[in-house]
Design a protein around this motif. Structure first.
Motif, PDB file in Angstrom:
ATOM      1  N   VAL A  44       0.871  -1.175   0.000  1.00  0.00           N
ATOM      2  CA  VAL A  44       0.000   0.000   0.000  1.00  0.00           C
ATOM      3  C   VAL A  44       0.903   1.218   0.000  1.00  0.00           C
ATOM      4  O   VAL A  44       1.919   1.222   0.699  1.00  0.00           O
ATOM      5  CB  VAL A  44      -0.868   0.024   1.284  1.00  0.00           C
ATOM      6  N   GLY A  45       0.543   2.212  -0.794  1.00  0.00           N
ATOM      7  CA  GLY A  45       1.349   3.419  -0.713  1.00  0.00           C
ATOM      8  C   GLY A  45       1.270   4.269  -1.952  1.00  0.00           C
ATOM      9  O   GLY A  45       0.245   4.333  -2.608  1.00  0.00           O
ATOM     10  N   ARG A  46       2.360   4.925  -2.264  1.00  0.00           N
ATOM     11  CA  ARG A  46       2.385   5.915  -3.322  1.00  0.00           C
ATOM     12  C   ARG A  46       2.383   5.292  -4.712  1.00  0.00           C
ATOM     13  O   ARG A  46       1.893   5.879  -5.651  1.00  0.00           O
ATOM     14  CB  ARG A  46       3.626   6.799  -3.152  1.00  0.00           C
ATOM     15  N   GLY A  47       2.963   4.120  -4.829  1.00  0.00           N
ATOM     16  CA  GLY A  47       3.091   3.494  -6.139  1.00  0.00           C
ATOM     17  C   GLY A  47       2.055   2.412  -6.369  1.00  0.00           C
ATOM     18  O   GLY A  47       1.158   2.189  -5.562  1.00  0.00           O
ATOM     19  N   GLU A  49       0.178  -1.009  -6.535  1.00  0.00           N
ATOM     20  CA  GLU A  49       0.121  -2.104  -5.566  1.00  0.00           C
ATOM     21  C   GLU A  49       0.813  -3.350  -6.099  1.00  0.00           C
ATOM     22  O   GLU A  49       0.727  -3.657  -7.283  1.00  0.00           O
ATOM     23  CB  GLU A  49      -1.350  -2.464  -5.296  1.00  0.00           C
ATOM     24  N   LEU A  85       6.409   5.749   2.299  1.00  0.00           N
ATOM     25  CA  LEU A  85       6.096   5.587   0.884  1.00  0.00           C
ATOM     26  C   LEU A  85       5.363   4.282   0.601  1.00  0.00           C
ATOM     27  O   LEU A  85       4.546   4.208  -0.316  1.00  0.00           O
ATOM     28  CB  LEU A  85       7.382   5.631   0.051  1.00  0.00           C
ATOM     29  N   VAL A  86       5.660   3.264   1.348  1.00  0.00           N
ATOM     30  CA  VAL A  86       5.026   1.969   1.122  1.00  0.00           C
ATOM     31  C   VAL A  86       4.966   1.179   2.425  1.00  0.00           C
ATOM     32  O   VAL A  86       5.852   1.283   3.266  1.00  0.00           O
ATOM     33  CB  VAL A  86       5.763   1.177   0.021  1.00  0.00           C
ATOM     34  N   SER A  87       3.869   0.436   2.570  1.00  0.00           N
ATOM     35  CA  SER A  87       3.735  -0.505   3.672  1.00  0.00           C
ATOM     36  C   SER A  87       3.442  -1.864   3.070  1.00  0.00           C
ATOM     37  O   SER A  87       2.853  -1.957   1.993  1.00  0.00           O
ATOM     38  CB  SER A  87       2.585  -0.100   4.606  1.00  0.00           C
TER      39      SER A  87
ATOM     40  N   ALA B   4       2.003   4.686   5.068  1.00  0.00           N
ATOM     41  CA  ALA B   4       1.367   4.495   3.761  1.00  0.00           C
ATOM     42  C   ALA B   4      -0.061   3.987   3.887  1.00  0.00           C
ATOM     43  O   ALA B   4      -0.958   4.415   3.151  1.00  0.00           O
ATOM     44  CB  ALA B   4       2.202   3.535   2.912  1.00  0.00           C
ATOM     45  N   GLU B   5      -0.309   3.061   4.819  1.00  0.00           N
ATOM     46  CA  GLU B   5      -1.644   2.465   4.904  1.00  0.00           C
ATOM     47  C   GLU B   5      -2.679   3.439   5.455  1.00  0.00           C
ATOM     48  O   GLU B   5      -3.868   3.216   5.287  1.00  0.00           O
ATOM     49  CB  GLU B   5      -1.619   1.176   5.741  1.00  0.00           C
ATOM     50  N   SER B  10      -3.194   7.087  -0.866  1.00  0.00           N
ATOM     51  CA  SER B  10      -2.475   5.904  -1.368  1.00  0.00           C
ATOM     52  C   SER B  10      -3.182   5.408  -2.628  1.00  0.00           C
ATOM     53  O   SER B  10      -4.390   5.591  -2.803  1.00  0.00           O
ATOM     54  CB  SER B  10      -2.418   4.805  -0.310  1.00  0.00           C
ATOM     55  N   VAL B  11      -2.417   4.770  -3.489  1.00  0.00           N
ATOM     56  CA  VAL B  11      -2.946   4.346  -4.793  1.00  0.00           C
ATOM     57  C   VAL B  11      -4.136   3.406  -4.639  1.00  0.00           C
ATOM     58  O   VAL B  11      -5.112   3.481  -5.394  1.00  0.00           O
ATOM     59  CB  VAL B  11      -1.825   3.697  -5.624  1.00  0.00           C
ATOM     60  N   TYR B 183      -0.309  13.079  -1.637  1.00  0.00           N
ATOM     61  CA  TYR B 183       0.239  11.953  -0.876  1.00  0.00           C
ATOM     62  C   TYR B 183       1.485  12.399  -0.122  1.00  0.00           C
ATOM     63  O   TYR B 183       1.621  12.158   1.084  1.00  0.00           O
ATOM     64  CB  TYR B 183       0.579  10.782  -1.812  1.00  0.00           C
TER      65      TYR B 183
END
Lengths: 118, 200
Positions: A44-47, A49, A85-87, B4-5, B10-11, B183
């Protein structure tokens, strides 16, 4: 009304630890009682999935309602982590392909009890 | 730091937003597609929702039991010889869907043009005009953007955001880039200033 649920006594696991859980179902007026359990991770995040299915268990409920226990060995990796940025999130999901009904629970797979925060 | 979650931009959360039509409904686009012998391109600038709309059209076609071959292209996924080969093998009952038509080089495009005339149908997205008729011109406006943001932050009443109108103008209506900037803005927010009970 049909429903699915996942019951977990705890949600934090170490790699290779046994994950014990139960699936409860009520499939009213459903002839196809096949269910699938997935242990998977997703980002999950900016980019965009990303997703990886670690294990799938298919079983037939054989009744319109009931409860069944399962045990899956937690994978060695990747670890759950939480970042800006990501989880990466691990989940157990149960799905009825016939009805598209589903339920999921987030679990944590880390070497220690503390979550990994980047 | 907002993880992010918990970031409303988030995307995964953005992908759950349906395409907001300015015209009546998707059936109107489909009628346009049928009118052009099942050939059509969704045209429009960057970040205006072409891919989102295309996925909804694919959903409609799949619900009609159509045989779909979906090719998604972007700057990380190029169209190659294997893609061309797979397309050339499609039978005449297939509908080809290409998201990112402009990613295909001129030579491969020639072959694909030749093939799509022999398929049941074709629909794609493109930033530029092509030989395939345009069935919908996607675009955005500030009100659509404001409404999308409102949907994304509906569970975060404490969240402070930059001026959205200035942001929209800065990115020339590219909502995708607006969301990327939002974001980044939110991810640096003090977590205490944000209600983290958002759904995900």
């Amino acid at each position: 009304m049909s429903h699915l649920s996942i019951l977990l006594e705890k949600k934090q696991f170490r790699p290779n630890e046994s994950i014990e859980f139960s699936i409860e179902w009520n499939l009213s007026n459903v002839t196809d009682q096949n269910l699938e359990i997935h242990l998977f991770w997703h980002t999950v995040g900016r980019g965009t999935e990303d997703l990886g299915v670690y294990e799938t268990i298919a079983f037939n409920a054989q009744s319109s309602s009931g409860k069944k226990s399962f045990r899956i060995k937690a994978p060695a990796h990747p670890y759950s982590f939480s970042g800006k940025l990501v989880s990466l999130i691990w989940k157990i999901e149960v799905v009825s392909p016939a009805t598209k009904l589903s339920a999921s629970e987030v679990i944590q797979i880390t070497p220690s009890e503390s979550p990994i925060v980047l | 730091m907002i993880s992010a979650e918990h970031n409303p931009f988030s995307v995964s959360k953005i992908h759950k937003l349906p395409y907001r039509f300015k015209i009546k409904d998707v059936e109107a686009i489909m009628e346009n597609w049928y009118y052009h012998n099942n050939q059509g391109m969704i045209s429009g600038g960057h970040g205006v929702g072409k891919s989102t709309l295309l996925k909804e059209l694919v959903f409609v076609l799949e619900s009609k039991q159509e045989k779909i071959r979906f090719v998604m292209l972007n700057d990380k996924r190029e169209f190659g010889l294997k893609d061309l080969w797979n397309i050339l093998q499609l039978d005449k009952k297939s509908i080809l869907v290409i998201d990112g038509w402009e990613q295909i080089n001129f030579i491969y495009k020639t072959f694909v043009y030749f093939k799509i005339k022999r398929l049941k149908g074709f629909v794609g997205t493109s930033h530029v005009r092509t030989m395939v008729p345009v069935i919908f011109e996607a675009s955005t406006d500030i009100n659509t953007f404001l409404d999308l943001v409102a949907q994304l932050v509906s569970h975060n009443n404490k969240l402070s955001l930059p001026d959205l109108r200035i942001l929209f103008d800065k990115h020339n209506g590219n909502i995708r880039d607006c969301f990327f900037e939002l974001y980044d803005f939110v991810s640096d927010c003090d977590r205490e200033n944000m209600d983290t009970t958002s759904s995900g």
